[in-house]
Write a protein that holds these residues in place. Structure first.
Motif, mmCIF file in Angstrom:
data_model
loop_
_atom_site.group_PDB
_atom_site.id
_atom_site.type_symbol
_atom_site.label_atom_id
_atom_site.label_comp_id
_atom_site.label_asym_id
_atom_site.label_seq_id
_atom_site.Cartn_x
_atom_site.Cartn_y
_atom_site.Cartn_z
ATOM 1 N N LEU A 87 0.830 -1.204 0.000
ATOM 2 C CA LEU A 87 0.000 0.000 0.000
ATOM 3 C C LEU A 87 0.865 1.255 0.000
ATOM 4 N N SER A 88 2.011 1.190 0.642
ATOM 5 C CA SER A 88 2.926 2.329 0.619
ATOM 6 C C SER A 88 3.481 2.570 -0.772
ATOM 7 N N SER A 89 3.670 1.496 -1.525
ATOM 8 C CA SER A 89 4.146 1.671 -2.904
ATOM 9 C C SER A 89 3.078 2.309 -3.785
ATOM 10 N N LEU A 90 1.811 2.064 -3.459
ATOM 11 C CA LEU A 90 0.716 2.676 -4.221
ATOM 12 C C LEU A 90 0.499 4.132 -3.818
ATOM 13 N N PHE A 91 0.638 4.413 -2.522
ATOM 14 C CA PHE A 91 0.396 5.767 -2.006
ATOM 15 C C PHE A 91 1.596 6.200 -1.154
ATOM 16 N N PRO A 92 2.711 6.492 -1.790
ATOM 17 C CA PRO A 92 3.939 6.794 -1.023
ATOM 18 C C PRO A 92 3.874 8.088 -0.226
ATOM 19 N N ASN A 93 3.014 9.009 -0.609
ATOM 20 C CA ASN A 93 2.959 10.312 0.074
ATOM 21 C C ASN A 93 1.920 10.365 1.192
ATOM 22 N N ALA A 94 1.260 9.261 1.442
ATOM 23 C CA ALA A 94 0.240 9.246 2.491
ATOM 24 C C ALA A 94 0.896 9.407 3.862
ATOM 25 N N HIS A 95 0.289 10.222 4.714
ATOM 26 C CA HIS A 95 0.794 10.428 6.067
ATOM 27 C C HIS A 95 -0.339 10.952 6.944
ATOM 28 N N LEU A 96 -0.114 10.900 8.245
ATOM 29 C CA LEU A 96 -1.145 11.336 9.185
ATOM 30 C C LEU A 96 -0.476 11.809 10.468
ATOM 31 N N SER A 97 -0.986 12.923 10.973
ATOM 32 C CA SER A 97 -0.488 13.459 12.243
ATOM 33 C C SER A 97 -1.517 13.193 13.324
ATOM 34 N N VAL A 98 -1.115 12.494 14.380
ATOM 35 C CA VAL A 98 -2.023 12.160 15.476
ATOM 36 C C VAL A 98 -1.346 12.531 16.791
ATOM 37 N N GLY A 99 -1.922 13.522 17.479
ATOM 38 C CA GLY A 99 -1.403 13.910 18.785
ATOM 39 C C GLY A 99 0.057 14.304 18.771
ATOM 40 N N GLY A 100 0.477 14.944 17.717
ATOM 41 C CA GLY A 100 1.865 15.354 17.629
ATOM 42 C C GLY A 100 2.787 14.321 17.031
ATOM 43 N N TYR A 101 2.268 13.124 16.781
ATOM 44 C CA TYR A 101 3.067 12.070 16.173
ATOM 45 C C TYR A 101 2.782 12.016 14.677
ATOM 46 N N GLU A 102 3.837 11.954 13.909
ATOM 47 C CA GLU A 102 3.711 11.904 12.453
ATOM 48 C C GLU A 102 3.836 10.451 11.993
ATOM 49 N N LEU A 103 2.787 9.958 11.362
ATOM 50 C CA LEU A 103 2.790 8.592 10.836
ATOM 51 C C LEU A 103 3.096 8.639 9.345
ATOM 52 N N ASP A 104 4.205 8.006 8.955
ATOM 53 C CA ASP A 104 4.502 7.941 7.530
ATOM 54 C C ASP A 104 3.627 6.879 6.869
ATOM 55 N N SER A 105 3.825 6.655 5.586
ATOM 56 C CA SER A 105 2.943 5.769 4.845
ATOM 57 C C SER A 105 3.013 4.329 5.372
ATOM 58 N N HIS A 106 4.207 3.846 5.731
ATOM 59 C CA HIS A 106 4.332 2.472 6.219
ATOM 60 C C HIS A 106 3.589 2.276 7.539
ATOM 61 N N HIS A 107 3.808 3.180 8.486
ATOM 62 C CA HIS A 107 3.127 3.063 9.779
ATOM 63 C C HIS A 107 1.629 3.272 9.634
#
Length: 549
Positions: free
Chosen positions: A262-282
């Motif tokens: 899924l990271s290879s399909l959407f490499p720029n996906a990310h999310l910020s939760v409570g000050g933590y930055e989740l990259d595409s793999h996480h």
């Protein structure tokens, strides 16, 4: 034994009925023995029954008692379910397994101690088969007649034909390991590919040994049964724990697989939760876990079983996409490559070993066949087809991607091609349907450990399943290396299950009856398994630690 066979097939309602049926069975057995007096196989089986049952600790089913049922669900295609109709096994796993504990369908003896007492050791109880975990058989009379003829025979509704058994075997063997065979060639070199063929031959042979172990004594039906026949209760425990660890590790691999693709399909996906930055793999590992979690709570897994039965078709589709990209889309080929990489060859050994990790279910396939004599042909057919697929993907993938080959060839395929998108999405969808079925045996085994006075609440089952899923997420995030984790599983767990345990059990059970050549072959396979396990595990662990640091 007569009493144990009665218990094996039926749920007796009263002592009078039990006694009446046992008298009927005695008469039937006398007729059968007289009619088949010239049959050397049957006569030898029944002449040795008392001796076999007197073995200490022999076939007093202790933990895990849910193994047969859960393995049938885990491995079998939707057509067969190892010969079992869906209507017979699609009961609630969370509610039925815990609330209907006085029926013979699921976990009939959870309140019994897991270890036999000293009194039990001196006076072993009647042997009970793993089929007590399956639904009761309607016709009692006919089953008495059937069981005298063939010790492993099941009711007609639960038998599988040759083609169905082959599909079962392929469904077990042909899994996510096929994605890493090009990476295995990269790690081991072209000559390392011969290890795949060697493991295919050795694994086929040990699969045949499991059959000899099953036929050695009446009532043996599963891998843990073989372990108990060979080494007693502790042999059963050891083999069961290794098998469940292998299944658990496969679930970890599923999450890593989902995250990578899924990271290879959407490499720029990310999310910020409570000050933590989740990259595409996480992020995708977390989303995959949230998507999977409700499936392990399902009260009826038949829908997932139908879908996951297409695992063989999914693997074939991914292989076709790889060849389409090479021959139709005209991707460049890297004709050259390393002949032999000694430094990383142990990793390749683990990857190739992982490809043949189906022995946990082979006994179930054998005991569910309509014609058990065809088991060798079923195994040979399954191994040949899967080995051809593994080898062709390994050669094709490494020729296409060369030294840039990643742990899953789907990650190397150009994202702008239709064939690449089909391959990646097929790879993504397939594990989502298999995760719950793969984790179910582990969950059921843990549920057996719940105190009997707490079994009526399915809250415990939900908590166990949730904890298992969360733990696989944490492990996947801690060790997000698909190829190295697969190499570790293949080196350590698969070598035990596929090469070492079958030979050890065979020598222990039939050591007095086998030839010196068979003994030498088994010892050779055990040595190969031990050496592969030691060097493969050390190499995989070393690289994992190096990558983490």
């Amino acid at each position: 034994m007569k009493k144990s066979i009665s218990d094996h097939n039926f749920y007796i309602n009263s002592e009078d009925e039990d006694a009446e049926e046992e008298r009927d069975y005695n008469n039937d057995e006398e007729v059968e023995v007289e009619a088949d007096g010239n049959d050397s196989d049957n006569s030898s089986n029944y002449s040795n029954v008392n001796r076999q049952e007197s073995r200490p600790g022999s076939f007093n089913p202790s933990w895990p008692q849910s193994y047969r049922q859960s393995m049938d669900l885990y491995s079998s295609p939707n057509i067969t379910f190892l010969g079992t109709p869906l209507s017979r096994i699609s009961n609630s796993f969370i509610s039925s397994s815990l609330t209907r504990r006085h029926t013979p369908e699921i976990l009939p003896s959870l309140s019994k101690p897991l270890l036999p007492s000293l009194e039990d050791e001196h006076h072993p109880p009647h042997r009970r088969s793993s089929h007590t975990l399956l639904p009761p058989i309607p016709s009692r009379k006919s089953s008495f007649q059937k069981i005298v003829e063939v010790s492993h025979e099941l009711p007609a509704s639960r038998r599988s034909s040759f083609s169905q058994a082959v599909l079962n075997g392929m469904n077990v063997l042909c899994g996510v390991g096929i994605l890493s065979t090009p990476y295995a060639v990269k790690e081991g070199g072209w000559f390392g590919l011969s290890i795949l063929l060697i493991f295919a031959v050795l694994s086929f042979y040990t699969g045949i040994l499991l059959r000899y172990c099953l036929d050695s004594q009446p009532g043996l039906e599963t891998y843990p049964d073989i372990g108990q026949a060979a080494f007693g209760t502790y042999g059963r425990f050891t083999i069961s724990i290794v098998l469940y660890l292998e299944l658990y590790a496969c679930c970890v691999e599923y999450i890593i697989l989902e995250s990578d693709n899924l990271s290879s399909l959407f490499p720029n996906a990310h999310l910020s939760v409570g000050g933590y930055e989740l990259d595409s793999h996480h992020l995708f590992a977390l989303l995959t876990t949230l998507a999977i979690l409700p499936t392990v709570w399902l009260r009826d897994l038949s829908v997932l079983s139908y879908i996951s039965a297409f695992g063989v078709l999914a693997s074939i589709l991914v292989v076709l996409c790889l060849f389409w990209a090479g021959f139709v889309d005209k991707l460049d080929f890297h004709s050259r490559g390393s002949s032999l990489n000694l430094s990383t060859l142990p990793v390749a050994i683990g990857l190739y070993g992982y490809c043949y990790s189906g022995h946990a279910v082979f006994p179930n396939i054998y005991t569910s066949m309509e014609k058990p004599s065809q088991y060798s042909a079923v195994l040979l057919t399954s191994f040949c087809i899967c080995t051809v697929m593994y080898a062709s993907v390994a050669v094709m993938g490494y020729m296409m991607f060369g030294e840039s080959t990643l742990s899953q060839f789907t990650l190397n395929m150009p994202q702008n091609l239709v064939s690449s998108k089909v391959a990646v999405w097929t790879t993504v969808v397939n594990p989502l349907t298999k995760y719950a079925l793969t984790m179910t045996p582990v969950a059921l085994a843990l549920e057996e450990l719940i105190p009997s006075n707490q079994l009526k609440s399915h809250v415990y089952a939900i908590c166990i399943r949730t904890a298992l899923v969360i733990s696989t997420l944490l492990v996947a995030l801690s060790i997000p290396f698909f190829g190295l984790v697969m190499a570790l599983i293949g080196s350590l767990l698969t070598m035990l299950v596929t090469l070492i345990f079958p030979c050890a059990c065979f020598l222990r059970i039939l050591g007095q009856k086998v030839s010196r050549f068979q003994v030498a072959v088994c010892i050779f396979i055990i040595i190969v398994g031990v050496v592969s396990a030691v060097f493969g595990s050390y190499s995989a662990l070393s690289q994992i630690i190096e990558n983490l640091s």
